[in-house]
Design a protein around this motif. Sequence first.
Motif, short mmCIF file in Angstrom:
data_model
loop_
_atom_site.label_atom_id
_atom_site.label_comp_id
_atom_site.label_asym_id
_atom_site.label_seq_id
_atom_site.Cartn_x
_atom_site.Cartn_y
_atom_site.Cartn_z
N MET A 65 -31.97 -14.00 26.80
CA MET A 65 -30.87 -13.38 27.54
C MET A 65 -29.66 -13.10 26.65
SD MET A 65 -31.16 -15.76 30.96
CE MET A 65 -29.66 -15.10 31.68
N LEU A 87 -26.54 -22.00 20.79
CA LEU A 87 -27.72 -22.85 20.95
C LEU A 87 -27.55 -24.17 20.20
CD1 LEU A 87 -30.64 -23.29 21.90
CD2 LEU A 87 -31.40 -22.08 19.83
N ILE A 139 -33.14 -18.74 27.84
CA ILE A 139 -31.72 -18.45 27.64
C ILE A 139 -31.53 -17.61 26.37
CG2 ILE A 139 -29.43 -19.47 27.39
CD1 ILE A 139 -30.48 -21.96 28.75
N TYR A 140 -32.34 -17.90 25.33
CA TYR A 140 -32.23 -17.17 24.06
C TYR A 140 -32.55 -15.69 24.26
CZ TYR A 140 -32.68 -16.41 19.02
OH TYR A 140 -32.52 -15.95 17.74
N LYS A 188 -36.90 -23.99 28.13
CA LYS A 188 -35.59 -23.68 28.72
C LYS A 188 -34.76 -22.81 27.78
CE LYS A 188 -32.50 -26.73 28.26
NZ LYS A 188 -31.79 -28.02 28.32
N PHE A 189 -34.68 -23.22 26.50
CA PHE A 189 -33.86 -22.48 25.55
C PHE A 189 -34.47 -21.12 25.21
CE2 PHE A 189 -32.35 -26.86 24.21
CZ PHE A 189 -31.12 -26.72 24.83
N LEU A 221 -28.44 -15.51 24.03
CA LEU A 221 -27.76 -16.70 23.52
C LEU A 221 -27.72 -16.67 22.00
CD1 LEU A 221 -26.57 -19.52 24.43
CD2 LEU A 221 -28.82 -20.45 23.84
N ASP A 228 -28.70 -29.57 33.15
CA ASP A 228 -29.90 -30.18 32.59
C ASP A 228 -29.80 -31.71 32.58
OD1 ASP A 228 -31.35 -30.97 29.65
OD2 ASP A 228 -32.48 -29.75 31.07
N THR A 233 -20.80 -23.09 27.50
CA THR A 233 -22.19 -23.51 27.75
C THR A 233 -22.28 -24.82 28.53
OG1 THR A 233 -22.22 -24.65 25.61
CG2 THR A 233 -23.01 -22.38 25.65
N VAL A 253 -25.09 -25.23 31.36
CA VAL A 253 -26.46 -25.58 30.96
C VAL A 253 -26.57 -27.06 30.63
CG1 VAL A 253 -28.29 -25.13 29.28
CG2 VAL A 253 -26.84 -23.25 30.08
#
Length: 607
Positions: free
Chosen positions: A526, A533, A523-524, A519-520, A528, A268, A261, A264
Amino acid sequence: MSFSQFVIRNTLRNKHLYMAYFLSTLFSVMVFFTFTVFAFHPSLADGLNDKAQIGMLAAAIIIYGFAFFFVLYSMDVFIQSRKKEFGLLMIQGMSPKQLKKMVFIENLVIGFFATIIGSLAGVGFSQVILWLSNKLMHVSFGFYFPTQALGLTIISFTALFLAISFFIQFRLPKLSLQELLKAGDLGKGTIQSSRVKTMLAIVLIGAGYAIALLVKGMLVPFVMIPVIFLVVAGTRFLFNQLSVSVIERLKKKQAIFWKKTNMVVFSDLAFRMKDNARSFFLVSIISTVAFAAIGTLYGFQNMILDGMKQVPYEFQLTGTAEETAGIKQTFTQLLADKGIQVDEGEATIYTNAEQIDVIKESDYNHLAKLANKPTIQTQGNAVQLRLANEIGIQEVTINEVKLPDEVTLPVTKTEKSAVVSAYATTVIVPDETKLQSLENTITTVWQPKNASYDELVSVGKFQEKNPLLMAKSYSQQTITNEYAPILFVGIFIGIVFFVSAGSFLYFRLYSDMDADVEKFKMIYKMGLAKKELKKMIYQQVGILFFTPIIVSVIHGAVALTAMYHMFNQGMQIAGWQVLGMFIVIQIIYYLIARVFYFKKVYRLVQA
């Protein structure tokens, strides 16, 4: 419903949105109130001299000024993070004038509750600090209701929030409606690092460190201002240039950037570096001031008391036989009346024509046994004593000692010792040496076996009327009482600055939470995992909390070393203890903050 009622209800109903800003302002109120409690405390006010009182006044102004800029900057960050909200309100028909009025009222509402609750919290917090000072420093400041402190805090922060509420209107984003609505999608941009400024960061900090570490003695105060300027300027470039350059280089290393990860996290971090750079700079400088203030005061107190701690006897009486006879008898009777059992010892110290102190071997070893120190054998020659603690005094080495009747003894070796005072040149000679014709003083010592610290201090007051007697615990407590107000205030200010830095980091973390959640969320969706996380959030929070602290710890270590160089000494254990304590506090702060932040973000991500 009037406009003011709408704003107040909106503020109260959306308290989660305002909580980070509210807590930061509440903390500022609590800090100022706690300090004013000490400033107006009867025990402190009566015990301070004029210079110390001026110092207290200056400290109060510094804390109030810091509170003003801390609240102003916190409000500024809070305002900038609400661009999208302002855009939505303007779509609903709110005019720019009404928007400014809304911010003004909001700030007054938050300021009102922060002042009231912060003052109440300060009442409890200040009493805890006073209680701790009694337990840790054996100094009783006493408890009192801080009417003056309460009144001054309310008046001061009412004026502060009115001023900030007025000035913050001019900090409202001057963007078009379209830009405000897309604020959450536009990002904060990146910084193109300059190679020249990146090198300047290294050169300026390196030069500042070199000067601070190499200069010693009384030259230290003269180079202090240039060193501060170099390090502060270098730190500014470190965060907004060198850090960006490092991140960009790491992004180009595929083995690191594409690992799990990291993509990311690094992407960021670089994207938000403009805001973080300013935050890191402020926190690192504030924390360095805290380290330097507390480390210097705590270290200097230890240095002052160090000589006293080296004295191995609780009570010591020194003078001629005629001077000490009556005092010895009276003090022995006082110990008996108090029920304090003691081991008693006595030795005669002679002084020759060259002002060299001479003590016989049996007398020295008798005192050494009382002090639980090693005995020394002269083997027919003289032994020179040296100071047991290194305090920078130049000691003279002698090869022989002249005695009465033109007798000369060779000095065959030297020994470190704290059994007798070695500030003057002191030697031990065999018992058979004839010294009766020399001037002499009698040293009598008492070692209590069953007395508490408070009892020793109480008995030690005997030395006030009998200066030939030295009472160890009483002398230590007298020094502590004399320096306690200044030391207490200085340490408190240092702690305030450090905790303020942590509070600011916590506020910065929550001010960007909405962007993190969005943002999360993407990604979540997708795929994650929760574990991944959590790892990313922990890394993000860790970078935010520890980047400025690591820099400030290094700055603080160099600053404390330079301060101790004024006395030709290296970094003291006290300095490392202070730095270590703050590192532990920061780790605990991080462990707690990351758990609360992850739970909050994860709940919103799943919503």
